[in-house]
Write a protein that holds these residues in place. Structure first.
Motif, mmCIF file in Angstrom:
data_model
loop_
_atom_site.group_PDB
_atom_site.id
_atom_site.type_symbol
_atom_site.label_atom_id
_atom_site.label_comp_id
_atom_site.label_asym_id
_atom_site.label_seq_id
_atom_site.Cartn_x
_atom_site.Cartn_y
_atom_site.Cartn_z
ATOM 1 N N GLU A 82 0.914 -1.222 0.101
ATOM 2 C CA GLU A 82 0.025 0.029 -0.051
ATOM 3 C C GLU A 82 1.203 1.179 -0.017
ATOM 4 O OE1 GLU A 82 -3.390 -0.013 -0.366
ATOM 5 O OE2 GLU A 82 -3.140 -2.102 -0.740
ATOM 6 N N LEU A 83 2.063 1.426 0.831
ATOM 7 C CA LEU A 83 2.895 2.388 1.143
ATOM 8 C C LEU A 83 3.303 2.675 -0.591
ATOM 9 C CD1 LEU A 83 4.604 2.052 4.149
ATOM 10 C CD2 LEU A 83 2.734 3.412 3.704
ATOM 11 N N GLU A 84 3.631 1.570 -1.463
ATOM 12 C CA GLU A 84 4.372 1.743 -2.696
ATOM 13 C C GLU A 84 3.464 2.412 -3.712
ATOM 14 O OE1 GLU A 84 5.570 -2.133 -3.439
ATOM 15 O OE2 GLU A 84 7.088 -2.339 -2.025
ATOM 16 N N LYS A 85 2.153 1.962 -3.271
ATOM 17 C CA LYS A 85 1.281 3.064 -4.177
ATOM 18 C C LYS A 85 0.943 4.497 -3.871
ATOM 19 C CE LYS A 85 -1.576 -1.090 -4.589
ATOM 20 N NZ LYS A 85 -2.893 -1.745 -4.268
ATOM 21 N N LEU A 86 1.667 5.039 -2.825
ATOM 22 C CA LEU A 86 1.655 6.461 -2.567
ATOM 23 C C LEU A 86 2.387 7.000 -3.366
ATOM 24 C CD1 LEU A 86 1.457 6.394 1.452
ATOM 25 C CD2 LEU A 86 -0.344 6.449 -0.089
ATOM 26 N N ASP A 87 2.108 8.634 -3.459
ATOM 27 C CA ASP A 87 2.840 9.409 -4.110
ATOM 28 C C ASP A 87 4.033 9.604 -3.316
ATOM 29 O OD1 ASP A 87 4.144 11.585 -5.301
ATOM 30 O OD2 ASP A 87 2.998 13.152 -4.095
ATOM 31 N N PRO A 88 5.309 9.258 -3.760
ATOM 32 C CA PRO A 88 6.656 9.430 -3.070
ATOM 33 C C PRO A 88 6.949 10.530 -2.324
ATOM 34 C CG PRO A 88 6.933 8.566 -5.370
ATOM 35 C CD PRO A 88 5.441 9.226 -5.307
ATOM 36 N N ALA A 89 6.458 11.726 -2.656
ATOM 37 C CA ALA A 89 6.587 12.819 -1.948
ATOM 38 C C ALA A 89 5.712 12.771 -0.534
ATOM 39 C CB ALA A 89 6.184 14.198 -2.788
ATOM 40 N N ALA A 120 12.321 6.227 -5.276
ATOM 41 C CA ALA A 120 11.644 7.752 -5.611
ATOM 42 C C ALA A 120 11.310 8.386 -4.391
ATOM 43 C CB ALA A 120 10.288 6.853 -6.069
ATOM 44 N N VAL A 121 11.084 7.453 -3.040
ATOM 45 C CA VAL A 121 11.011 8.187 -1.937
ATOM 46 C C VAL A 121 12.392 9.050 -1.472
ATOM 47 C CG1 VAL A 121 10.460 7.917 0.617
ATOM 48 C CG2 VAL A 121 9.197 6.583 -1.176
ATOM 49 N N LEU A 122 13.447 8.335 -1.502
ATOM 50 C CA LEU A 122 14.670 9.111 -1.384
ATOM 51 C C LEU A 122 14.749 10.059 -1.761
ATOM 52 C CD1 LEU A 122 17.144 5.924 -0.705
ATOM 53 C CD2 LEU A 122 16.503 7.472 0.925
ATOM 54 N N LEU A 123 14.674 10.367 -3.136
ATOM 55 C CA LEU A 123 14.720 11.386 -4.019
ATOM 56 C C LEU A 123 14.002 12.687 -3.568
ATOM 57 C CD1 LEU A 123 15.055 9.899 -7.470
ATOM 58 C CD2 LEU A 123 16.748 10.888 -6.199
ATOM 59 N N THR A 124 13.060 12.481 -2.782
ATOM 60 C CA THR A 124 12.171 13.732 -2.262
ATOM 61 C C THR A 124 12.600 14.257 -0.774
ATOM 62 O OG1 THR A 124 10.642 12.519 -0.818
ATOM 63 C CG2 THR A 124 9.992 12.633 -3.154
ATOM 64 N N LEU A 125 13.662 13.567 -0.458
ATOM 65 C CA LEU A 125 14.352 13.997 0.745
ATOM 66 C C LEU A 125 15.352 14.783 0.718
ATOM 67 C CD1 LEU A 125 14.086 10.497 2.722
ATOM 68 C CD2 LEU A 125 12.604 12.369 3.092
#
Length: 340
Positions: free
Chosen positions: A115-122, A150-155
């Motif tokens: 479910e978390l993988e479906k979220l917007d990475p931001a 994708a999530v890491l790139l938002t940090l």
């Protein structure tokens, strides 16, 4: 009269050093011990009382560590209990001392990670940015590599590096600790997302629209406006095409083309309008500009239109990625007066 040095087991020596380090540093290290090792440390610490300074120095030397303070250790068992209670949850401590892993309920909720993988990475990145780096490392280590990246790139870069460092050295996470994290994710991310957050849908629509050519995109946006599509402004903020390059600031254009090869830029500029070509070339160094202009002066015969379109989409995709990372804003998300 010479005092005989204390005879301690290896777990007791390790417990002594952890107590000497203090709660904060010892608490960080405890996260990396296996369950059986933690049990041995707890049992060893409960047998410790006063450790003379000379014996403490001898133990420290054996571990090749450097300590600038040392006043002998009193009530080591109580201090170790305090460290454990502040570093681990009651469920973890109980599980360790009972010699078994916490049992997961067979009727519990399904795994949270898909479910978390479906979220917007931001969105997930915004949540993790407020959490401890160790917690973030655990969460991202559970996601698929593509979603995690994708999530890491938002940090922010410092936090990103700290999380990656912890992911490299991360040991097995106790089930009880993982459950505490997943419960928080369900309550604070997924539950709120299911009610309020439509960013994932916006991202999907924007990704679809970004695949269209400019005339098709303009026609589609007009149709969506006439149909009264909700959240259309949020979708517009995620849309960008190669023809929109002149609407960006000079600083933004420099950021984009600094990371693209001259071959891609040359292909993308084939057949481009003069003002569009100038907006691109003005953001490139003088030497590269001369090379590209020389190439563009040659006949374009034999170059498939599909390759030109592919190069332009690569430029657009790079622009969208940099905007998502916060390097600049897309023209639809900034006042028109900012554009250069």
């Amino acid at each position: 009269m010479t005092t005989q040095p204390l005879t301690l087991t290896r777990p007791q020596k390790a417990a002594a050093i952890l107590v000497a380090m203090g709660k904060v540093s010892a608490g960080r290290l405890l996260k990396f011990f296996k369950q059986e090792e933690l049990k041995n440390l707890i049992e060893a610490a409960r047998l410790l009382r006063t450790i003379p300074q000379a014996d403490l120095e001898r133990i420290v030397a054996e571990f090749e560590a450097e300590f600038t303070e040392g006043a002998g250790l009193l009530d080591s068992a109580d201090k170790m209990d305090s460290i454990l209670n502040e570093s681990l949850s009651p469920e973890e401590v109980s599980a360790i001392m009972n010699g078994k892993q916490p049992e997961a309920s067979p009727d519990g909720p399904p795994p949270i990670w898909p479910e978390l993988e479906k979220l917007d990475p931001a969105r997930l990145g915004a949540f993790l940015a407020g959490e401890h780096a160790q917690t973030s490392a655990m969460v991202l280590s559970k996601l698929a590599p593509q979603a995690s990246a994708a999530v890491l790139l938002t940090l922010e870069k410092p936090l990103r590096s700290e999380i990656i460092k912890r992911m490299v050295t991360m040991a097995t996470v106790p089930e009880a600790a993982e459950k505490l994290v997943t419960d928080q994710l369900r309550a604070r991310v997924l539950a709120e997302t299911s009610v309020k957050d439509t960013s994932a849908g916006q991202a999907r629509v924007a990704s679809l629209l970004n695949e269209l050519d400019k005339p098709q995109l303009d026609e589609m946006m007009k149709d969506l406006e006439e149909a009264g599509t909700p959240d259309l402004e949020a979708v517009k903020a995620r849309i960008f095409s190669f023809d929109d390059i002149p609407l960006l600031t000079q600083k933004a254009r420099v950021s984009i083309f600094d990371g693209l090869s001259s071959e891609v830029v040359t292909l993308a500029l084939r057949g481009a309008a003069p003002d569009l070509a100038e907006a691109v070339l003005s953001a490139i160094g003088a030497r590269s500009r001369r090379m590209i202009e020389s190439e563009l002066g040659q006949p374009a015969d034999g170059i498939p239109a599909a390759e030109i379109a592919r190069a332009r989409k690569l430029v657009a995709a790079t622009t969208i990625r940099l905007a998502r990372e916060g390097v600049f804003e897309l023209p639809s998300a900034q006042p028109s007066a900012d554009a250069a």
